[in-house]
Enzyme design. Sequence first.
Site, PDB file in Angstrom:
ATOM      1  NE  ARG A 184      -3.840   0.218   2.202  1.00 10.20           N
ATOM      2  CZ  ARG A 184      -4.663   0.623   3.165  1.00 10.20           C
ATOM      3  NH1 ARG A 184      -4.711  -0.040   4.323  1.00 10.20           N
ATOM      4  NH2 ARG A 184      -5.419   1.709   3.002  1.00 10.20           N
ATOM      5  CB  CYS A 241      -2.194   3.302   9.710  1.00  8.49           C
ATOM      6  SG  CYS A 241      -3.621   3.742  10.727  1.00  8.49           S
TER       7      CYS A 241
END
Length: 286
Positions: A184, A241
């Site tokens: 990611r 995050c």
Amino acid sequence: MTTHYDDSPLVSAAELREALASGNPPVLLDVRWQLGGPPGIEEYTAGHLPGAHFVPLDTDLAAPAGPPGQGGRHPLPDPEEFGAALRRFGVSADRPVVVYDGATAMAAARAWWLLRWAGHPGVRVLDGGYAAWREAGLPVTTEVPPAGDGDFKPVPGQLPVTDADGAAAWAREALLLDARAGERYRGETEPIDPRAGHIPGALSAPTTENVGPDGRFRPAAELAARFRALGAGERETAVYCGSGVTAAHQILALAVAGLPATLYPGSWSEWSSDESRPVAVTDQPG
């Protein structure tokens, strides 16, 4: 078990067993949750630590998702509503709290961080979670405890936070860690947020590297070596995050290592939904 165990934010299953038999047993909060499911309440219903209250992360540990570019998927909860939920679970200022999830503390860390942010003086995370408790042969139950009558009133702001502008400054001037999976960070995939990639200048530090195969945290010395190799300790550190959940796990791991850090609660879900924010899509900070 007193309000403070020691300097560690973690407690083992054996230590928790002793604490529960003490004159001031901790309140237990079950925070089993996974992005995309299955719902944690199903696991809780099938079995949990005796006396544990189930805490739904999406509603009690977060406010409703904000509009694009504002707040992200899991904004910090309203302090009054958060406090009311905690009191229903029996949380009081003079009684310790232990939070746990299935194994890795990826979700439990969110409750730990919020309670610390809200000013609770004695909250710990069960290292290895429900799996460690079962592995130790300790009892579980399907009985749901009655609502508690706690007295804890949050005083928010006891742990530091930053916003999107602040995160950009951290990346330029200090250390900003991206706690998501490496793919990611590199922009190879993005399963839920509007754009793939990372905040320019952020360093990749996946939370999965904080724990071993059994879900327990790596030793403090190993974690300290990991984070110091990234620059923590020498530079002030902030963490983000996807939506501020696993970033709390990173801050917990940093705390185990004896290193402070600041949370960017909006995280990638907020940043990536704001088209005015730049995105880096390489394997480098960018």
